[in-house]
Design a protein around this motif. Structure first.
Motif, PDB file in Angstrom:
ATOM      1  N   LYS A 102       2.678 -25.745 -34.040  1.00 21.40           N
ATOM      2  CA  LYS A 102       1.368 -26.372 -34.252  1.00 21.40           C
ATOM      3  C   LYS A 102       1.354 -27.816 -33.756  1.00 21.40           C
ATOM      4  O   LYS A 102       0.333 -28.322 -33.310  1.00 21.40           O
ATOM      5  CB  LYS A 102       0.969 -26.300 -35.720  1.00 21.40           C
ATOM      6  CG  LYS A 102       0.528 -24.884 -36.111  1.00 21.40           C
ATOM      7  CD  LYS A 102       0.302 -24.750 -37.601  1.00 21.40           C
ATOM      8  CE  LYS A 102       0.130 -23.291 -37.999  1.00 21.40           C
ATOM      9  NZ  LYS A 102       0.309 -23.074 -39.427  1.00 21.40           N
ATOM     10  N   LEU A 103       2.515 -28.467 -33.820  1.00 24.02           N
ATOM     11  CA  LEU A 103       2.596 -29.849 -33.350  1.00 24.02           C
ATOM     12  C   LEU A 103       2.438 -29.934 -31.829  1.00 24.02           C
ATOM     13  O   LEU A 103       1.696 -30.761 -31.311  1.00 24.02           O
ATOM     14  CB  LEU A 103       3.954 -30.439 -33.768  1.00 24.02           C
ATOM     15  CG  LEU A 103       4.226 -31.879 -33.358  1.00 24.02           C
ATOM     16  CD1 LEU A 103       3.395 -32.836 -34.221  1.00 24.02           C
ATOM     17  CD2 LEU A 103       5.709 -32.212 -33.504  1.00 24.02           C
ATOM     18  N   VAL A 104       3.150 -29.055 -31.113  1.00 22.69           N
ATOM     19  CA  VAL A 104       3.105 -29.171 -29.644  1.00 22.69           C
ATOM     20  C   VAL A 104       1.961 -28.372 -29.018  1.00 22.69           C
ATOM     21  O   VAL A 104       1.582 -28.610 -27.883  1.00 22.69           O
ATOM     22  CB  VAL A 104       4.454 -28.771 -28.967  1.00 22.69           C
ATOM     23  CG1 VAL A 104       5.550 -29.733 -29.317  1.00 22.69           C
ATOM     24  CG2 VAL A 104       4.856 -27.358 -29.296  1.00 22.69           C
ATOM     25  N   ASP A 105       1.404 -27.437 -29.775  1.00 23.44           N
ATOM     26  CA  ASP A 105       0.323 -26.606 -29.232  1.00 23.44           C
ATOM     27  C   ASP A 105      -0.704 -26.372 -30.350  1.00 23.44           C
ATOM     28  O   ASP A 105      -0.859 -25.256 -30.860  1.00 23.44           O
ATOM     29  CB  ASP A 105       0.940 -25.272 -28.739  1.00 23.44           C
ATOM     30  CG  ASP A 105      -0.092 -24.301 -28.204  1.00 23.44           C
ATOM     31  OD1 ASP A 105      -1.227 -24.724 -27.889  1.00 23.44           O
ATOM     32  OD2 ASP A 105       0.241 -23.100 -28.088  1.00 23.44           O
ATOM     33  N   PRO A 106      -1.420 -27.448 -30.730  1.00 22.28           N
ATOM     34  CA  PRO A 106      -2.286 -27.346 -31.924  1.00 22.28           C
ATOM     35  C   PRO A 106      -3.350 -26.251 -31.824  1.00 22.28           C
ATOM     36  O   PRO A 106      -3.730 -25.687 -32.834  1.00 22.28           O
ATOM     37  CB  PRO A 106      -2.938 -28.722 -32.022  1.00 22.28           C
ATOM     38  CG  PRO A 106      -2.277 -29.590 -31.029  1.00 22.28           C
ATOM     39  CD  PRO A 106      -1.440 -28.771 -30.115  1.00 22.28           C
ATOM     40  N   LYS A 107      -3.800 -25.967 -30.604  1.00 18.12           N
ATOM     41  CA  LYS A 107      -4.825 -24.920 -30.482  1.00 18.12           C
ATOM     42  C   LYS A 107      -4.214 -23.525 -30.300  1.00 18.12           C
ATOM     43  O   LYS A 107      -4.935 -22.552 -30.089  1.00 18.12           O
ATOM     44  CB  LYS A 107      -5.751 -25.251 -29.312  1.00 18.12           C
ATOM     45  CG  LYS A 107      -6.576 -26.525 -29.524  1.00 18.12           C
ATOM     46  CD  LYS A 107      -7.565 -26.724 -28.388  1.00 18.12           C
ATOM     47  CE  LYS A 107      -8.403 -27.967 -28.625  1.00 18.12           C
ATOM     48  NZ  LYS A 107      -9.296 -28.251 -27.475  1.00 18.12           N
ATOM     49  N   THR A 108      -2.920 -23.466 -30.314  1.00 20.28           N
ATOM     50  CA  THR A 108      -2.139 -22.216 -30.165  1.00 20.28           C
ATOM     51  C   THR A 108      -2.560 -21.387 -28.949  1.00 20.28           C
ATOM     52  O   THR A 108      -2.592 -20.159 -29.009  1.00 20.28           O
ATOM     53  CB  THR A 108      -2.165 -21.342 -31.451  1.00 20.28           C
ATOM     54  OG1 THR A 108      -3.489 -20.872 -31.671  1.00 20.28           O
ATOM     55  CG2 THR A 108      -1.655 -22.076 -32.660  1.00 20.28           C
ATOM     56  N   ILE A 109      -2.834 -22.089 -27.837  1.00 17.13           N
ATOM     57  CA  ILE A 109      -3.255 -21.334 -26.639  1.00 17.13           C
ATOM     58  C   ILE A 109      -2.080 -20.683 -25.921  1.00 17.13           C
ATOM     59  O   ILE A 109      -2.264 -19.760 -25.139  1.00 17.13           O
ATOM     60  CB  ILE A 109      -4.029 -22.223 -25.623  1.00 17.13           C
ATOM     61  CG1 ILE A 109      -3.144 -23.358 -25.107  1.00 17.13           C
ATOM     62  CG2 ILE A 109      -5.345 -22.743 -26.195  1.00 17.13           C
ATOM     63  CD1 ILE A 109      -3.610 -23.945 -23.775  1.00 17.13           C
TER      64      ILE A 109
END
Ligand code: FAD
Ligand code: MLT
Ligand code: ZN
Length: 575
Positions: free
Chosen positions: A553-560
């Motif tokens: 979630k920290l490095v890819d907050p939108k979880t794309i």
């Protein structure tokens, strides 16, 4: 001399002198001392860059055509797997009793403005929306089939960065793709994710002959790197049956193990640096070429084995060992699994530094290979052998290495650990022996439906699972055991005429519980992908999984990045 001794000496004589020159019709590409040609050996001669350069031959590739027979039994696959005509926003998880996955409504749907934007970044040619999407949507096993409407082929880090920046701003989900040889459904879209295939980023950037450090782009095909290094007098510390198609970026993203791990260790040890593009398009330069660097956290390790869920790997720096001149390969038979274990211990003890592979397959695996691949033959006498072991040594001194290996083989023969064996006399025999072992996955694919499990287990317990599974499943399926015995890695495969939920329910969760009870890992080397995202708790503590989710979630907050894969859906907000 007693009769028993005479028999032993006869057997030993057979072992050391056995030649089988007519062993195979097929001639593999021969490169230096390395006797294995990946594409031919694995049946993987399709290359993703051919998606662009040789479109017709890719789609019409005869090797891929093999799978039309597997597809003929598609009704079962459709019942059990991801099928294209399945509703686009729902997917039934193949190979899992766990049920359906719902497409997350938070992700945008591709529109014509998006396509126009991608064409602006990549040019018309490298934005693919034609029939080539079929191959990119479907994995090597044809178990996982997505419905993406676009395949992007970036040529540079900057292009990857611009694509991701845009997708992140639009909340368009993406799936990073290398050679698409992954075996856990990680490399293909679950729904309509944008596919970013790295095949055009295939430049070797530098090679330092003194240090053996290779820096290259992520889309380099493993076999091409093996050939490149061979010409320089070096070897890749990584080798696997899919080498003809898999890419180094995919290898790093899966932390692939393979056939040389026993000698050179894992990619966590060999990869010295990475360049990675994060979900928001930021380029993370960790492309060091130092063996020692203790300045803070070693972030590259987060990306090794992250399966495209934390960033897209664009460049790799890797330490390669020098090529050694003397390679010997023995193909041996053992009567029981205990002998295989003792042989492993003995091999480590007596062969020491020259041991470079210790692979095993059981007689059921051997039968599947012999019955489904062309041009293969069991080099050993047609007695009933229960297990086969392939041992490779690699060293510097031909005579010393041979002497060491022969001494080890004689000892093993005398102590009854091996019941028969043959030493490769030339490169063709060496290829043929490797073909038997490397050909197992391909032959299983040809045989029908395959339930594939890749487990780390204590070596002494490992084969008990195969035996228990056979008792559990009965005669209607073939339970096959093979793998990297030297690494404690069992490939348990169940081969059935067609996919069947009743069989699956007999296998899972039993196989995961068994592995967990024996403190094993439910993914030794293939990764988690989609197949095991919801099973990760069998091998990792809730606290560890929670930390992984926080990092994601920290490095890819939108979880794309590669949604639905690797992490349990309960911890990710996909709804
Ligand atoms: P893909 O299959 O395309 O992708 C695998 C995963 O990595 C996906 O999650 C994808 O999203 C991600 N990914 C790919 N490229 C990138 C990138 N540049 N950046 C970020 N993420 C990326 N595996 C072993 O470990 N050992 C073996 O011995 C072995 N033998 C095999 C033999 C055969 C015949 C086959 C078909 C497969 C075998 N595999 C083996 C599995 C597979 O080949 C490996 O996992 C390989 O490393 C995948 O590389 P790839 O380029 O094909 O990646
Ligand atoms: C192998 O070791 O052959 C690969 O990991 C592929 C497989 O497990 O089938
Ligand atoms: Zn393997």
């Amino acid at each position: 001399m007693t009769t028993a001794m005479v028999e032993k000496y006869k057997a030993f004589h057979r072992l050391l002198n056995k030649t089988s020159r007519t062993l195979v019709d097929r001639r593999f590409r021969q490169q230096g001392q390395c006797a294995r040609g990946g594409s031919a050996a694995s049946g993987l001669d399709h290359r993703p860059d051919a998606v662009v350069e040789q479109r017709v031959s890719y789609l019409g590739c005869p090797k891929r055509g093999l799978w039309t027979s597997a597809r003929a039994s598609l009704p079962s696959l459709v019942d059990g797997g991801f099928a294209r005509d399945y509703p686009m926003n729902r997917c039934r998880s193949f190979g899992s009793v766990a049920g359906e996955i719902q497409r997350s409504s938070k992700f945008a749907t591709l529109n014509s403005d998006d396509v126009a934007h991608f064409k602006e970044i990549l040019g018309e040619r490298n934005v693919v929306q034609d029939e080539r999407l079929e191959a990119a949507n479907s994995d090597w096993m044809h178990k996982y089939v997505g419905s993406s409407r676009i395949l992007l082929l970036p040529k540079s880090t900057d292009e990857v960065s611009r694509i991701l920046k845009y997708c992140n701003s639009r909340c368009l989900a993406v799936v990073p793709q290398g050679g698409n040889t992954g075996l856990v459904g990680g490399s293909v879209p679950v729904f309509d994710e944008v596919i970013i295939n790295m095949a055009l980023m295939k430049q070797v950037i530098s090679f330092d002959k003194i240090s053996g450090i290779l820096v290259c782009e992520a889309g380099c095909i493993l076999e091409d790197l093996i050939s490149f290094l061979d010409n320089q007098g070096f070897v890749m510390p990584l080798d696997l049956g899919a080498k003809g198609s898999c890419q180094i970026g995919g290898n790093v993203a899966t932390n692939a193990g393979g056939l040389r791990l026993i000698r050179y260790g894992s990619l966590h040890g060999n990869v010295l640096g990475l360049e990675v593009v994060l979900a928001n398009g930021d380029v993370l330069d960790m492309l060091g070429t130092l063996r020692k660097d203790n300045t803070g956290y070693d972030l590259k390790h987060l990306f090794i084995g992250s399966e495209g869920s934390l960033g897209i790997i664009t460049k790799v720096s890797i330490l390669t060992p020098p090529k050694l001149s003397s390679v010997n390969i023995a193909f041996l038979a053992c009567q029981d699994y205990l002998s295989c274990q003792k042989l492993l211990l003995e091999a480590k003890r007596s062969l020491g530094e020259i041991l470079s592979a210790f692979e095993f397959m059981d007689s059921v695996a051997m039968d599947v290979v012999l019955n489904n691949l062309d041009g293969v033959r069991n080099p050993l006498a047609p007695t009933a052998h229960n297990f086969y072991v392939l041992i490779e040594t690699t060293g510097t001194e031909e005579s010393y290495d041979k002497e060491k290996l022969e001494k080890f083989l004689v000892g093993s023969m005398e102590s009854g650990l091996i019941s028969d064996g043959v030493l490769a006399q030339d490169i063709n025999q060496a290829s043929a022996f490797w073909r038997l072992r490397e050909g197992v996955p391909e032959s299983l694919q040809r045989a029908g439906a395959v339930y594939k499990y890749d487990l780390s287990l204590p070596v002494e317990k490992m084969y008990d699972l195969v035996v228990e599974m056979r008792a559990r499943l009965g005669e209607s399926v073939k339970v096959v055991g093979y793998g990297h015995l030297g690494d404690g890695n069992l490939h348990l495969n169940i081969s059935a005429p067609k996919y069947d939920d009743a069989i699956l329910a007999q296998i899972e969760p039993f196989v995961y519980e068994w592995t967990s009870n024996h403190r094993g890992s439910i993914s030794a080397e293939h990764g988690v992908g989609l197949m095991k995202a919801n099973k990760i708790f069998y091998s990792k503590s809730p606290e560890a999984v929670q930390l992984m989710a926080s990092i994601k979630k920290l490095v890819d907050p939108k979880t794309i990045l590669n949604p639905y894969k690797v992490l349990p859906h309960s911890l990710m907000s996909y709804s």
